[in-house]
Design a protein around this motif. Structure first.
Motif, mmCIF file in Angstrom:
data_model
loop_
_atom_site.group_PDB
_atom_site.id
_atom_site.type_symbol
_atom_site.label_atom_id
_atom_site.label_comp_id
_atom_site.label_asym_id
_atom_site.label_seq_id
_atom_site.Cartn_x
_atom_site.Cartn_y
_atom_site.Cartn_z
ATOM 1 N N THR A 1 0.886 -1.162 0.172
ATOM 2 C CA THR A 1 -0.163 -0.093 0.078
ATOM 3 C C THR A 1 0.777 1.237 0.133
ATOM 4 O O THR A 1 1.993 1.250 0.673
ATOM 5 C CB THR A 1 -0.979 -0.016 1.211
ATOM 6 N N LEU A 2 0.251 2.199 -0.497
ATOM 7 C CA LEU A 2 1.221 3.558 -0.645
ATOM 8 C C LEU A 2 1.363 4.149 0.728
ATOM 9 O O LEU A 2 2.388 4.742 1.095
ATOM 10 C CB LEU A 2 0.517 4.499 -1.529
ATOM 11 N N SER A 3 0.490 3.929 1.566
ATOM 12 C CA SER A 3 0.636 4.674 2.889
ATOM 13 C C SER A 3 1.447 3.803 3.931
ATOM 14 O O SER A 3 1.841 4.334 4.884
ATOM 15 C CB SER A 3 -0.866 4.484 3.628
ATOM 16 N N SER A 4 2.001 2.587 3.429
ATOM 17 C CA SER A 4 2.887 1.751 4.103
ATOM 18 C C SER A 4 4.423 2.117 3.766
ATOM 19 O O SER A 4 5.056 1.719 4.373
ATOM 20 C CB SER A 4 2.870 0.365 3.871
ATOM 21 N N ILE A 5 4.514 3.052 2.661
ATOM 22 C CA ILE A 5 5.840 3.560 2.407
ATOM 23 C C ILE A 5 6.159 4.782 3.023
ATOM 24 O O ILE A 5 5.572 5.850 2.728
ATOM 25 C CB ILE A 5 6.041 3.531 0.730
ATOM 26 N N ASP A 6 7.301 4.725 3.646
ATOM 27 C CA ASP A 6 7.745 6.012 4.156
ATOM 28 C C ASP A 6 8.608 6.622 3.293
ATOM 29 O O ASP A 6 9.753 6.233 2.792
ATOM 30 C CB ASP A 6 8.681 5.456 5.336
ATOM 31 N N LEU A 7 8.165 7.761 2.792
ATOM 32 C CA LEU A 7 8.789 8.491 1.676
ATOM 33 C C LEU A 7 10.239 8.840 1.956
ATOM 34 O O LEU A 7 11.182 8.803 1.043
ATOM 35 C CB LEU A 7 7.871 9.607 1.367
ATOM 36 N N PRO A 8 10.487 9.466 3.035
ATOM 37 C CA PRO A 8 11.962 10.017 3.353
ATOM 38 C C PRO A 8 12.980 8.621 3.292
ATOM 39 O O PRO A 8 14.128 8.683 2.743
ATOM 40 C CB PRO A 8 11.852 10.563 4.723
ATOM 41 N N ARG A 9 12.463 7.662 3.820
ATOM 42 C CA ARG A 9 13.485 6.488 3.934
ATOM 43 C C ARG A 9 13.399 5.714 2.533
ATOM 44 O O ARG A 9 14.600 5.300 2.301
ATOM 45 C CB ARG A 9 12.578 5.203 4.752
ATOM 46 N N TYR B 1 8.401 19.220 -0.716
ATOM 47 C CA TYR B 1 9.233 20.305 -0.865
ATOM 48 C C TYR B 1 10.653 20.394 -0.038
ATOM 49 O O TYR B 1 11.644 20.503 -0.321
ATOM 50 C CB TYR B 1 8.625 21.743 -1.149
ATOM 51 N N ASP B 2 10.308 20.108 1.267
ATOM 52 C CA ASP B 2 11.384 20.122 2.146
ATOM 53 C C ASP B 2 12.221 19.077 2.134
ATOM 54 O O ASP B 2 13.107 19.085 2.275
ATOM 55 C CB ASP B 2 10.740 19.954 3.855
ATOM 56 N N LEU B 3 11.575 17.695 1.588
ATOM 57 C CA LEU B 3 12.526 16.613 1.470
ATOM 58 C C LEU B 3 13.449 16.877 0.195
ATOM 59 O O LEU B 3 14.802 16.506 0.296
ATOM 60 C CB LEU B 3 11.578 15.524 1.262
ATOM 61 N N TRP C 1 17.050 4.930 -2.166
ATOM 62 C CA TRP C 1 17.055 4.985 -3.532
ATOM 63 C C TRP C 1 18.131 5.900 -4.040
ATOM 64 O O TRP C 1 18.890 5.714 -4.901
ATOM 65 C CB TRP C 1 15.915 5.368 -4.067
ATOM 66 N N TYR C 2 18.257 6.957 -3.328
ATOM 67 C CA TYR C 2 19.392 8.023 -3.854
ATOM 68 C C TYR C 2 20.088 8.302 -2.940
ATOM 69 O O TYR C 2 21.300 9.200 -2.953
ATOM 70 C CB TYR C 2 18.679 9.315 -4.092
ATOM 71 N N GLY C 3 20.289 7.708 -1.453
ATOM 72 C CA GLY C 3 21.311 7.885 -0.555
ATOM 73 C C GLY C 3 20.839 8.993 0.524
ATOM 74 O O GLY C 3 19.844 9.588 0.350
ATOM 75 N N PRO C 4 21.591 9.252 1.491
ATOM 76 C CA PRO C 4 21.055 9.992 2.573
ATOM 77 C C PRO C 4 21.091 11.303 1.969
ATOM 78 O O PRO C 4 21.840 11.871 1.012
ATOM 79 C CB PRO C 4 22.316 9.965 3.571
ATOM 80 N N PRO C 5 20.402 12.289 2.602
ATOM 81 C CA PRO C 5 20.343 13.633 2.134
ATOM 82 C C PRO C 5 21.703 14.416 2.511
ATOM 83 O O PRO C 5 22.628 14.099 3.220
ATOM 84 C CB PRO C 5 19.299 14.380 3.156
ATOM 85 N N ASP C 6 22.088 15.444 1.287
ATOM 86 C CA ASP C 6 23.374 15.666 1.391
ATOM 87 C C ASP C 6 23.544 17.303 1.343
ATOM 88 O O ASP C 6 24.402 18.129 1.380
ATOM 89 C CB ASP C 6 24.229 15.140 0.276
ATOM 90 N N ARG C 7 22.191 18.084 1.834
ATOM 91 C CA ARG C 7 22.092 19.390 1.941
ATOM 92 C C ARG C 7 21.699 19.333 3.477
ATOM 93 O O ARG C 7 20.958 18.735 4.009
ATOM 94 C CB ARG C 7 21.256 20.183 1.110
ATOM 95 N N PRO C 8 21.830 20.672 4.105
ATOM 96 C CA PRO C 8 21.497 20.857 5.403
ATOM 97 C C PRO C 8 19.822 20.862 5.686
ATOM 98 O O PRO C 8 19.063 21.154 4.536
ATOM 99 C CB PRO C 8 21.750 22.433 5.589
ATOM 100 N N ALA C 9 19.382 20.559 6.673
ATOM 101 C CA ALA C 9 17.999 20.054 6.944
ATOM 102 C C ALA C 9 17.386 21.252 7.134
ATOM 103 O O ALA C 9 16.638 21.809 8.304
ATOM 104 C CB ALA C 9 17.735 19.143 7.953
ATOM 105 N N GLU C 10 17.050 22.259 6.085
ATOM 106 C CA GLU C 10 16.340 23.428 6.207
ATOM 107 C C GLU C 10 15.109 23.323 5.565
ATOM 108 O O GLU C 10 15.014 22.508 4.437
ATOM 109 C CB GLU C 10 17.022 24.473 5.560
ATOM 110 N N ARG C 11 13.918 23.890 5.925
ATOM 111 C CA ARG C 11 12.701 23.987 5.170
ATOM 112 C C ARG C 11 12.735 24.790 4.051
ATOM 113 O O ARG C 11 13.409 25.854 3.726
ATOM 114 C CB ARG C 11 11.724 24.471 6.211
#
Length: 210
Positions: free
Chosen positions: A3-11, A41-43, A16-26
């Motif tokens: 189900t789509l609701s079971s997928i954690d988008l940030p995870r 957009y934040d992600l 898929w792309y590796g960990p975020p590589d920019r500062p965690a700013e909104r």
């Protein structure tokens, strides 16, 4: 089914792309947007790489009304997606020159569906078959699990998504002799994406598939 609701988008994005590589700013100029879209957009702001393969999100400060909907996403052709300002958790699919049709997914589900579908085309490793016999497509999908997505008109009707460890496959009717996957007499278009070439090694078992 996944189900789509079971997928954690940030995870999913980190896998898929590796960990975020920019500062965690909104992300800027998003306070007027529904929470799920603001979160997207934040992600995306945390990555220097694009999280899209085909479609493009409208910059938040340029999201405007078109025929009563606020357009936040488009493809290189004339397909567009928007939400109703009076019903912000609903998504509508349309075109620059057509009418709006409500998508059978909430905004949160739509954003997950879109991210998975785009990852197929934006993967580090891809393979494509424009006309694969449906009986052989089933072999390709045997180790994967289908994602329970809502029906979109883009890129065409009858498209389905399947996922495995580091692999996503999108299947839809082929342009020539195309048929839904359940019709074994027909053919499908198959787009495969993976995070590493080793994830697609199992496709070598089917040398007869072009």
């Amino acid at each position: 089914m996944i189900t789509l609701s079971s997928i954690d988008l940030p995870r999913f994005m980190a896998d898929w792309y590796g960990p975020p590589d920019r500062p965690a700013e909104r992300a800027l100029d998003c306070d007027h947007l529904p929470a799920p879209l603001h979160a997207w957009y934040d992600l995306a702001a945390k990555y220097s790489t694009s999280l899209l393969g085909i479609k493009r999100f409208t910059p938040p400060n340029r999201i405007g009304l078109r025929n009563g909907k606020l357009v936040f996403l488009s493809d290189p052709g004339d397909a567009i997606w928007g939400f109703d300002p009076n019903e912000p958790m609903s998504v509508y699919e349309g075109s620059l020159y057509g009418e709006w049709a409500k998508v059978p997914e909430s905004l949160s589900e739509f954003l997950v569906h879109n991210a998975i579908g785009e990852a197929v085309y934006n993967a580090p490793v891809t393979k494509y078959g424009g006309s694969v016999e449906n009986s052989r497509v089933r072999d390709v999908l045997a180790s994967l699990t289908e994602v329970a997505i809502g029906a979109w008109s883009w890129p065409d009707v009858g498209h389905r998504l399947f996922m495995g460890q580091g692999v996503i496959v999108e299947v839809g009717p082929a342009i020539d002799n195309g048929a839904l996957l359940d019709d074994l007499s027909g053919y499908s278009e198959v787009q495969v994406g993976a995070i590493t070439s080793s994830r697609l090694a199992y496709l070598d078992e089917f040398p007869e598939i072009d």
